[in-house]
Design an enzyme around this catalytic site. Structure first.
Site, PDB file in Angstrom:
ATOM      1  N   ASP A  77       0.759  -1.247   0.000  1.00  0.00           N
ATOM      2  CA  ASP A  77       0.000   0.000   0.000  1.00  0.00           C
ATOM      3  C   ASP A  77       0.795   1.305   0.000  1.00  0.00           C
ATOM      4  O   ASP A  77       0.707   2.096  -0.922  1.00  0.00           O
ATOM      5  CB  ASP A  77      -0.944   0.012   1.204  1.00  0.00           C
ATOM      6  CG  ASP A  77      -1.858  -1.202   1.242  1.00  0.00           C
ATOM      7  OD1 ASP A  77      -1.657  -2.119   0.435  1.00  0.00           O
ATOM      8  OD2 ASP A  77      -2.776  -1.234   2.076  1.00  0.00           O
TER       9      ASP A  77
ATOM     10  N   GLU B  51      -0.318  -9.766  11.766  1.00  0.00           N
ATOM     11  CA  GLU B  51      -0.250  -9.329  10.372  1.00  0.00           C
ATOM     12  C   GLU B  51       1.187  -9.018   9.954  1.00  0.00           C
ATOM     13  O   GLU B  51       1.596  -9.298   8.828  1.00  0.00           O
ATOM     14  CB  GLU B  51      -1.127  -8.085  10.204  1.00  0.00           C
ATOM     15  CG  GLU B  51      -1.262  -7.605   8.772  1.00  0.00           C
ATOM     16  CD  GLU B  51      -2.190  -6.400   8.670  1.00  0.00           C
ATOM     17  OE1 GLU B  51      -2.489  -5.761   9.701  1.00  0.00           O
ATOM     18  OE2 GLU B  51      -2.622  -6.078   7.538  1.00  0.00           O
TER      19      GLU B  51
HETATM   20  C1  6A9 Z   1     -10.299  -2.011   5.039  1.00  0.00           C
HETATM   21  C2  6A9 Z   1     -11.290  -1.734   7.279  1.00  0.00           C
HETATM   22  C3  6A9 Z   1     -13.143  -2.584  10.230  1.00  0.00           C
HETATM   23  C4  6A9 Z   1      -3.572  -4.824   3.541  1.00  0.00           C
HETATM   24  O1  6A9 Z   1      -4.514  -8.857   3.912  1.00  0.00           O
HETATM   25  C5  6A9 Z   1      -5.381  -8.088   3.151  1.00  0.00           C
HETATM   26  C6  6A9 Z   1      -4.723  -6.802   2.699  1.00  0.00           C
HETATM   27  C7  6A9 Z   1      -3.505  -7.116   1.834  1.00  0.00           C
HETATM   28  O2  6A9 Z   1      -3.927  -7.670   0.622  1.00  0.00           O
HETATM   29  C8  6A9 Z   1      -2.686  -5.892   1.536  1.00  0.00           C
HETATM   30  O3  6A9 Z   1      -1.522  -6.255   0.857  1.00  0.00           O
HETATM   31  N1  6A9 Z   1      -4.339  -6.004   3.851  1.00  0.00           N
HETATM   32  C9  6A9 Z   1      -2.316  -5.174   2.806  1.00  0.00           C
HETATM   33  O4  6A9 Z   1      -1.562  -4.038   2.522  1.00  0.00           O
HETATM   34  C10 6A9 Z   1      -5.498  -5.674   4.715  1.00  0.00           C
HETATM   35  C11 6A9 Z   1      -6.489  -4.785   4.024  1.00  0.00           C
HETATM   36  C12 6A9 Z   1      -7.677  -4.527   4.830  1.00  0.00           C
HETATM   37  C13 6A9 Z   1      -8.590  -3.549   4.166  1.00  0.00           C
HETATM   38  C14 6A9 Z   1      -9.842  -3.425   4.944  1.00  0.00           C
HETATM   39  C15 6A9 Z   1     -11.541  -1.934   5.827  1.00  0.00           C
HETATM   40  C16 6A9 Z   1     -12.223  -2.526   8.095  1.00  0.00           C
HETATM   41  O5  6A9 Z   1     -12.588  -1.798   9.209  1.00  0.00           O
END
Ligand code: 6A9
Length: 806
Positions: free
Chosen positions: A569, A766
């Site tokens: 990100d 994470e």
């Molecule tokens: C937003 C918030 C309760 C971010 O593991 C999933 C992703 C990856 O694909 C990505 O590479 N994560 C990483 O940079 C988490 C993304 C979560 C977004 C959710 C909503 C919920 O609020």
């Protein structure tokens, strides 16, 4: 000449042989599907069961302590939430047979165990049993009062009703039986056993209305779209009950909490049945689902027996496939590894519903002018997204409490351990993802299907855009599948091992493998060419040979601070954004995908395609060097165009500069390999004693801003690094020794990091802090952090040079 023509008899024989093979494939496929029908496929709940059917029977569990009036509101558990429990998850789980989850709930003073076991048989995907146990925790009073609600909902065509001559009496000192039927499940019954445990005698006059030594059942008929919100439904029902009791007995004389928070006993027909049991001290009961087409109904005794056999079967298989290698040989790593793997595979869910997509194809989304990100933001602001679908998805998930839904590039990482365990399951999940593809070849990055899934996501994050990509990691899994096929055909003894070890019709039966790949091949191509087209870079300003091949790419959908589509990100990129910039990670991913496509095409004897992919691959490998290698910084970098229309490199050392290596495009003989390994091993840059940092310690943006991908250690990228190091270490070449040392040390560091945090907190995280090694951000992140299971099972190449230091 007659001999050149096969005789009719021979043709008939061949045809019947083909028919036989096809019938066999279909038969095994059916069995494979049936054993996957039921599961805890509602991973957003602490315990929820459903089949892989869009609208059908579901079940779920709620519980709370009922010691005081206030805490009930906050302590009723249903959906997984962060920071309310002291650890929960599957200690052992296999999608085909079942397993055991333990839940530690200090605020409720109780530990809950949920065991889930499948019973194959019949024409409707078999039966299953769940055992739910509660044990007061050490610091809780032994006569702790707990209220437990098990519920069933039914969607779609069918019926469900409480069985009994006189339904009103059902529940008294007996099992509760629901009878039901639906199109896909046929006839079935669900028996909720009386089980064991004491019940509070509250002594209050209202006890006569609702004796707590029997199960209370409340049946309702509701609109289908309300059914996922069982907890608010239960709360509003309880509120009505409380009002009535207060009206009857007066505010000065309320019943104790165990009595007052009870459903009205009204069993009957309906699409929601809440079955409540109130206990004092420890308890146990079973939920037994018996399909009428199965040979016989299952019993609690059989469940007890199967729990034992599933547990020992799991342990044996786990040792075969994932046994941790030196120095991680102590028992505790075994337990750790089993738990991480079980949570990955026990987190698999089935999702169904509509999703929000912006199909405006606004010209601003072409992003071809300077200042494009402002125009794109304006276009997004028009909120032209609409609900599409519904669609279905069978997938694992990054995290049960926080993101219980499918993420495209996460899934490729999830499936790398899963494919070692169960090839058929893996291929099924891949197919489920590819079926989401639209006509152009696009697959949405984040799959937020249905109202329940959307309820967890703020509106501005719900919309998916059909020009946004995400790394094509599923191709890594297809490559792993081809590796297994190759290993099998080159060594007949490994064939036996492989097919015994993994549920794997596709490996056991070459025809099945071909059939599978042929079926998805057109989709793979569509997706591949969608990438090339929509994420193409504008490389006219790069005055090199590279221009002739056009192999340069740019992520669409970036903003000045984020490229969410890249998955990394907030990793620093060119500033300001420019339509002529080129991203080295994207070119690397497309290189990886091209190699994978070439292999699949070759396997399918699509030789023209294979030749085309080979041509692209060659150009990509060349352009990675031509466009992205910086002599000045001795590393790979993004590129962009400056105010004078000159191209230049944008170098922020970290995962992005390792990408060509991480995706397998820097081989043992590459002249860049030495520099790549130096960067990996440099403590002032990427190396830390806990794993590789996402961004170099010496970068100006290290630990700045959101600090998401600007320093913290991520297991997915570290897994790629450690596998590539292993790969180099196992081949002759000038860097073999160097790679071996880095491999051994990195492997040890990664395992220690995840293990230590797990031991301390009870959770996988994470990401990990490069200064302290502590897990951070999302708790219970059982997605790609579970790759440490594979890292543990990798070989120890240096015969004990590093030891388990714990
Ligand atoms: C937003 C918030 C309760 C971010 O593991 C999933 C992703 C990856 O694909 C990505 O590479 N994560 C990483 O940079 C988490 C993304 C979560 C977004 C959710 C909503 C919920 O609020």
């Amino acid at each position: 000449m007659a001999s050149q023509r096969p005789s009719l008899g021979l043709v008939a024989l061949l045809l019947s042989f083909v028919a036989l093979v096809n019938a066999q494939v279909a038969e095994i496929e059916k069995a494979s599907n049936e054993s996957l029908l039921w599961g805890p496929y509602r991973p957003n709940l602490y315990f929820g069961v459903r089949p892989r059917i869009a609208k059908s029977l579901m079940g779920g569990l709620l519980w709370t302590r009922v010691e005081d009036y206030q805490s009930v509101q906050n302590n009723f558990r249903h959906t997984c939430e962060q920071h309310e429990l002291d650890g929960y998850g599957w200690d052992e789980y296999d999608v085909r047979t079942g397993g055991r989850q333990t839940i530690h709930d200090p605020a409720n003073g109780i530990d809950i165990t949920t065991e889930f076991i499948k019973f194959p048989g019949g024409q409707h995907g078999g039966s299953w049993g769940a055992r739910i146990k509660g044990a007061p925790r050490e610091d809780a009073s032994p006569d702790l009062r707990t209220s437990v609600v098990w519920y069933h909902t039914l969607e779609g065509l069918g019926s469900l009703e409480v069985d009994g001559e006189d339904a009103a009496e059902t529940g008294a000192e007996a099992d509760v039986v629901l009878k039901g039927q639906s199109l896909e499940l046929g006839d079935f019954e669900v028996r909720i056993t009386e089980g064991s445990g004491d019940h509070p005698r509250t002594g209050h006059a209202s006890y006569d209305d609702k004796p707590l030594d029997r199960t209370l059942i409340h049946s309702m008929q509701l609109p289908e779209d309300a059914l996922w919100q069982v907890k608010p439904l239960l709360f509003s029902h309880l509120k009505g009950e409380i009002d009535q009791i207060i009206a009857k007995y007066g505010e000065d004389n309320p019943p104790p909490p165990a009595q007052i928070y009870t459903v009205k006993h009204a069993p009957g027909r309906g699409n929601l049945h809440m079955i409540q049991k109130v206990f004092e001290g420890p308890f146990e009961f079973d939920v037994l689902f018996s399909s009428a087409s199965a040979p016989k109904k299952i019993t609690s005794d059989e469940l007890t027996h199967q729990i034992k056999s599933v547990t020992s079967g799991f342990a044996a298989r786990f040792t075969d496939i994932f046994k941790p290698q030196a120095p991680f040989v102590k028992e505790r790593y075994d337990e750790f590894s089993k738990s991480l793997f079980s949570n990955l595979i026990g987190g698999i869910g089935y999702f169904f519903g509509d999703s929000r997509v912006d199909r405006s194809y606004d010209p601003a989304y072409e992003e071809d002018n300077e200042g494009f990100w402002e125009d794109a933001a304006e276009a997004r602001g028009k909120n032209t997204a609409e609900l599409e679908g519904p669609s279905e998805l069978f997938t694992s998930i990054p995290s049960r409490p926080f993101f219980p839904r499918g993420f495209l590039w996460d899934e490729g990482f999830h499936l790398l351990p899963v494919i070692d365990w169960d090839v058929d399951l893996t291929l099924d999940i891949i197919k489920s993802w590819f079926k989401l593809m639209d006509e152009d070849g696009w697959i949405g990055r984040e799959q937020i299907l249905g109202a329940e899934a959307r309820s967890k996501v703020p509106l501005e994050f719900q919309v998916q855009y059909p020009h946004y990509a995400n790394p094509p990691t599923l191709f890594m899994v297809l490559t792993s599948f081809l590796d297994k096929l190759d290993a099998k055909s080159s060594d007949s003894s490994s064939q036996k091992v492989l097919t015994e070890k993994s549920y794997s019709m596709q490996l056991a039966n070459q025809e099945a493998a071909l059939q599978y790949l042929r079926t998805i091949y057109p989709l793979l191509k569509r997706h591949y060419f969608w990438f090339r087209k929509t994420q193409a870079g504008d490389i006219k300003s790069y005055d090199r040979e590279a221009f002739s091949t056009k192999e340069g790419y740019r992520w669409r959908g970036r903003t000045p601070q984020h490229i969410l589509t890249s998955g990394l990100d907030d990793y620093p990129r060119a500033q300001p954004p420019h339509p002529g910039e080129l991203h080295v990670d994207l070119l690397s991913w497309i290189g990886m995908m091209t190699k994978s496509m070439k292999r699949i095409a070759t396997y399918l004897e699509e030789s023209d395609d294979a030749a085309e992919f080979a041509k692209y691959e060659e150009a990509i490998v060349r352009n990675i060097d031509d466009l992205h290698w910086s002599d000045k910084h001795k590393t790979y970098c993004d590129a962009t165009i400056d105010d004078y229309e000159e191209n230049l490199h944008v170098c922020h050392k970290g995962y992005i500069s390792l990408f060509p290596f991480l995706t397998g495009l820097v081989g043992p003989d590459s002249r860049r390999l030495g520099a790549v390994l130096d960067l990996i091993g440099d403590e002032n840059e990427i190396w830390s004693e806990y794993g590789l940092r996402s961004l170099s310690k010496s970068d100006e943006f290290y630990h700045t801003g959101e600090d998401y991908w600007r320093g913290p250690i991520w297991m997915n990228m570290n897994y790629l690094a450690v596998s590539q190091l292993l790969n180099i270490a196992q081949q002759k070449g000038p860097q073999q020794k160097h790679a071996t040392k880095l491999y051994t040390d990195l492997r040890k560091n990664l395992v220690n990091t995840v293990y230590e945090s797990w031991k301390e907190t009870g959770f996988a995280w994470e990401q990990y802090n490069p200064e302290t090694g502590k897990g951070q951000r999302t708790q219970h992140f059982t997605g790609w952090t579970s790759l440490v299971v594979k890292i543990m099972s990798m070989p120890d190449l240096e015969g004990g040079r590093v030891r388990d230091e714990l």
